[in-house]
Enzyme design. Structure first.
Site, mmCIF file in Angstrom:
data_model
loop_
_atom_site.group_PDB
_atom_site.id
_atom_site.type_symbol
_atom_site.label_atom_id
_atom_site.label_comp_id
_atom_site.label_asym_id
_atom_site.label_seq_id
_atom_site.Cartn_x
_atom_site.Cartn_y
_atom_site.Cartn_z
ATOM 1 C CD GLU A 1 -51.867 -39.333 6.752
ATOM 2 O OE1 GLU A 1 -51.588 -40.084 5.785
ATOM 3 O OE2 GLU A 1 -52.877 -38.627 6.802
ATOM 4 C CD GLU B 1 -60.292 -31.943 1.906
ATOM 5 O OE1 GLU B 1 -59.324 -31.206 2.162
ATOM 6 O OE2 GLU B 1 -60.413 -33.072 2.399
ATOM 7 C CG ASP C 1 -54.592 -32.479 7.872
ATOM 8 O OD1 ASP C 1 -55.832 -32.420 7.699
ATOM 9 O OD2 ASP C 1 -53.856 -33.175 7.154
ATOM 10 C CD GLU D 1 -56.945 -40.535 1.818
ATOM 11 O OE1 GLU D 1 -56.667 -39.349 2.061
ATOM 12 O OE2 GLU D 1 -56.505 -41.479 2.493
#
Ligand SMILES: Cc1ncc(CN)c(N)n1
Length: 221
Positions: free
Chosen positions: A88, A210, A48, A140
């Protein structure tokens, strides 16, 4: 996040099965029930981090389309999202150090590469702002919904993973996703049918990507 009568909520209802496969995936459900394989968690973390680096470029392209195609206050919302990616990336580096994940030694796995290629394809000036902002919203929202479930009542999420879940599962991030949904709905309401169709295809593509990303993290692919 649903039930406001917009196109985004309608798609979440129409494609409920796919949406749930993305947001109630065995990987995130295993975080919630405490049975998560920590090797899988570390794989997700490293992959990620690489994804988010690509996501910065994607979001920069959404911002550019916004500046060219929209005269509204969307710019500030997108810019806020872009700015928060700096935090992040720092968070990923700190978390990787905590879990002894060597970020420098990681190569993207195939599902990650496929997802990044999709993001890159949206950079094309032919792709409209409506398609790009809809894509941003659903990317998101999948994380928001997935990780919020891990901290909802009844969770047995391991204490050392709560920070990760709160990062995307917080009420503040939910509000941010809702503001993206309002923007996407407004754009979709004003878009011609072929653009709405492309946006729905992008929505479905994100859900598939995803699912593939979670599968990859849990080594199911
Ligand atoms: C794969 C993926 N999807 C979504 C997000 C949330 N920005 C993320 N960090 N990674």
């Amino acid at each position: 996040m649903e039930g406001d009568g917009g196109t985004a909520a309608a798609w979440m209802a129409t494609h409920r099965g796919m949406y749930e496969r993305a947001t109630r995936h065995p990987f995130t459900v295993s975080i919630r029930d405490g049975s998560v394989d920590l090797a899988a968690f570390k794989r997700w973390l490293g992959q990620d981090y690489m994804f988010v680096r690509e996501f910065v470029a994607f979001l920069a392209s959404v911002l550019l389309k916004c500046c060219k195609e929209s005269d509204s206050s969307d710019m500030e919302t997108i810019l806020g999202g872009l700015a928060s990616l700096s935090d992040e990336l720092s968070w990923f580096k700190k978390e990787a150090a905590k879990w002894s994940v060597d970020l420098a030694g990681i190569s993207p796995l195939s599902s990650n590469m496929e997802y990044c290629r999709f993001l890159q394809s949206l950079d094309d000036p032919e792709i409209s702002y409506t398609v790009a902002i809809t894509t941003f919203w659903i990317i998101e929202t999948v994380y928001q919904d997935s990780f919020a479930f891990c901290i909802e009542e009844g969770n047995k999420t391991p204490a050392e993973l709560l920070g990760t879940c709160q990062r995307w599962g917080s009420p503040e991030f939910k509000q941010y996703c809702q503001s993206l949904q309002r923007i996407a709905d407004r754009c979709l309401a004003n878009a011609p049918p072929d653009v709405v169709k492309s946006a729905e295809e992008a929505f479905l593509r994100v859900l598939k990507l995803e699912i593939g990303f979670w599968d990859m993290s849990s080594s199911l692919s």
